[in-house]
Design a protein around this motif. Sequence first.
Motif, short mmCIF file in Angstrom:
data_model
loop_
_atom_site.label_atom_id
_atom_site.label_comp_id
_atom_site.label_asym_id
_atom_site.label_seq_id
_atom_site.Cartn_x
_atom_site.Cartn_y
_atom_site.Cartn_z
N ASN A 97 0.84 -1.18 0.00
CA ASN A 97 0.00 0.00 0.00
C ASN A 97 0.88 1.23 0.00
N TYR A 98 0.50 2.20 -0.80
CA TYR A 98 1.20 3.49 -0.86
C TYR A 98 0.23 4.56 -0.40
N LEU A 116 -4.67 9.27 1.07
CA LEU A 116 -5.19 8.42 -0.01
C LEU A 116 -4.30 7.19 -0.09
N ARG A 117 -4.93 6.06 -0.24
CA ARG A 117 -4.21 4.78 -0.32
C ARG A 117 -4.30 4.25 -1.75
N ARG A 118 -3.13 3.86 -2.28
CA ARG A 118 -3.11 3.20 -3.59
C ARG A 118 -2.55 1.80 -3.40
N PRO A 119 -3.42 0.80 -3.56
CA PRO A 119 -2.91 -0.58 -3.53
C PRO A 119 -2.02 -0.83 -4.74
N SER A 120 -0.96 -1.59 -4.55
CA SER A 120 -0.01 -1.82 -5.65
C SER A 120 -0.64 -2.59 -6.80
N SER A 122 -3.48 -1.92 -8.17
CA SER A 122 -4.50 -1.10 -8.82
C SER A 122 -3.90 0.23 -9.27
N ASP A 123 -4.71 0.98 -9.99
CA ASP A 123 -4.26 2.29 -10.46
C ASP A 123 -5.10 3.42 -9.87
N TYR A 124 -5.90 3.14 -8.86
CA TYR A 124 -6.75 4.15 -8.24
C TYR A 124 -6.28 4.43 -6.82
#
Length: 161
Positions: A97-98, A116-120, A122-124
């Motif tokens: 997670n980023y 905001l979290r961006r799972p690796s 996904s692109d959202y």
Amino acid sequence: MKKLFALLAVFIITGISLAANAATTTPEQVLAFFNKYVDAANTYSETITDYYSPNARIIRVVMKPDGTTATVTANTKQYFNQMRLGANLAKINKYKNYYTERKITKQGGDFKITCLRRPSTSDYKIPAHFVIGLDANGNLKIKEEMMYTKQQKFLKYANKK
């Protein structure tokens, strides 16, 4: 009577000490703690559970395909069990997670990190927040974690205690 006064003095000193620790906790310390947590989570560290308060509130807001949401809460025991079960698959997929757009605010004696979290995988980016504060021993702990997710599997835990 002397024992009563001594006991009362110990409680007062302990209370003052905890209040002083809370007053001296800085946003920078909380962010450093959060960065260590993120690193531990993204490396599947065995110590990840140490970052949480034993009674932390874990919240997942499941984003359904029809555009509605459902909120699912779990206690730490349930959450840690699910985390352990999913760890191997996460490792295989190199899941991480980023967290971006981090904002920290004071919330009572604690701090709230909104991001905001961006799972690796996904692109959202989707909302998340963490409430972090001191425990009874003066250590920083996650007291609440909320993340939006598109993972429908969380719905099976809805309304279950």
